[in-house]
Design a protein around this motif. Structure first.
Motif, PDB file in Angstrom:
ATOM      1  N   THR A  25       0.818  -1.212   0.000  1.00  0.00           N
ATOM      2  CA  THR A  25       0.000   0.000   0.000  1.00  0.00           C
ATOM      3  C   THR A  25       0.855   1.267   0.000  1.00  0.00           C
ATOM      4  OG1 THR A  25      -0.163  -0.173   2.423  1.00  0.00           O
ATOM      5  CG2 THR A  25      -1.949  -1.127   1.115  1.00  0.00           C
ATOM      6  N   ARG A  26       2.120   1.151   0.420  1.00  0.00           N
ATOM      7  CA  ARG A  26       2.985   2.335   0.397  1.00  0.00           C
ATOM      8  C   ARG A  26       3.486   2.656  -1.007  1.00  0.00           C
ATOM      9  NH1 ARG A  26       7.055   1.501   5.409  1.00  0.00           N
ATOM     10  NH2 ARG A  26       6.637  -0.699   4.994  1.00  0.00           N
ATOM     11  N   SER A 160       7.864  -1.976  11.846  1.00  0.00           N
ATOM     12  CA  SER A 160       7.621  -0.980  10.797  1.00  0.00           C
ATOM     13  C   SER A 160       8.085   0.409  11.190  1.00  0.00           C
ATOM     14  CB  SER A 160       6.130  -0.957  10.418  1.00  0.00           C
ATOM     15  OG  SER A 160       5.715  -2.233   9.987  1.00  0.00           O
ATOM     16  N   ASP A 189       9.322  -0.945  -0.642  1.00  0.00           N
ATOM     17  CA  ASP A 189       8.206  -0.264   0.004  1.00  0.00           C
ATOM     18  C   ASP A 189       7.743   0.970  -0.774  1.00  0.00           C
ATOM     19  OD1 ASP A 189       7.909  -1.942   2.263  1.00  0.00           O
ATOM     20  OD2 ASP A 189       9.643  -0.997   3.201  1.00  0.00           O
ATOM     21  N   ARG A 190       8.675   1.612  -1.480  1.00  0.00           N
ATOM     22  CA  ARG A 190       8.359   2.844  -2.186  1.00  0.00           C
ATOM     23  C   ARG A 190       8.935   2.794  -3.605  1.00  0.00           C
ATOM     24  NH1 ARG A 190       6.107   5.862   1.689  1.00  0.00           N
ATOM     25  NH2 ARG A 190       6.764   5.506   3.855  1.00  0.00           N
TER      26      ARG A 190
END
Length: 222
Positions: A25-26, A160, A189-190
């Motif tokens: 979701t990130r 996290s 993550d990104r």
């Protein structure tokens, strides 16, 4: 030539079903939830391929959701349980060890650049150390291996956060365990992580999936 015997250990992959809106979701934005799910699925397949290349006694997928057609032969699937990530990690260690009381190397599906050789090194480290730890560039960790799982080694470690990895490593050492340290890897993550990892593993399914998506409609994460 006689093939080497499988190592007396097991590798556990902790992962979620790659469903839009549930995984990575990130990465949204700049990617859509569907694109993020495609990247998560590709990363998971790369991870399972790396695990399949290691000669160990048992390979386990601790999964949140029903496995799909991508699941490779030779993996035992167990359900995840627990609430927070510390609970799910602890439960995966406990459940895998209860079924097969051998040392465990556990990884997630966030490092598709991982190789069978790296995982084999982690497994080998548990022959002489109590634990093996793989730091992630975001301050977390991408791998944790334990000869004898114990919930006290994981429960309550804040997850996290940029300090998660140091807190986990401190917990291991304060428990008196000898710890082998693995090379640092980047979790996806990104957007920046995705680009970097694809460049490190250009022949991976993940790199192909990222190339297939093309330039994200928004570049706000770059």
């Amino acid at each position: 030539m006689i093939a080497p015997l499988p190592a007396a250990a097991q590798i556990v992959v902790l992962a979620k079903e790659p469903v839009p809106g549930k995984v990575k979701t990130r990465l949204t934005p700049p990617f859509t939830s569907g694109e993020a799910a495609l990247l998560a699925a590709a990363a998971l397949e790369d991870t399972l391929a790396a695990v399949a290349a290691v000669r160990v006694r048992r390979r386990v997928l601790a999964f949140d959701g029903p496995p799909g057609s991508w699941l490779r032969d030779g993996f035992t699937v167990i359900p995840q349980r627990g609430g927070g990530l510390d609970e799910r990690l602890s439960a995966a260690f406990e459940d895998a060890h209860r079924r097969c009381p051998l040392p465990i190397v556990l990884i997630g599906g966030d490092t598709p650049q991982v190789t069978g050789d790296l995982l084999a090194d982690a497994v080998a480290a548990l022959r002489t150390r109590d634990a093996v730890y793989g730091p992630a560039s975001d301050g977390g960790f991408w791998l944790l291996g334990l000869c004898r799982p114990d919930p006290e080694l994981l429960l309550g470690v804040p997850m996290s956060l940029p300090t998660t990895g140091s807190a986990q490593l401190r917990r291991l050492r304060r428990s008196g365990l000898s710890v082998a340290i693995m090379p640092e890897l980047t979790d996806v993550d990104r957007l920046q992580d995705a680009v970097r990892v694809a460049a490190e593993a250009p022949r991976s399914r993940f790199a192909a999936a990222l190339a297939g998506i093309g330039e994200p409609r928004s570049s706000s994460a770059s």
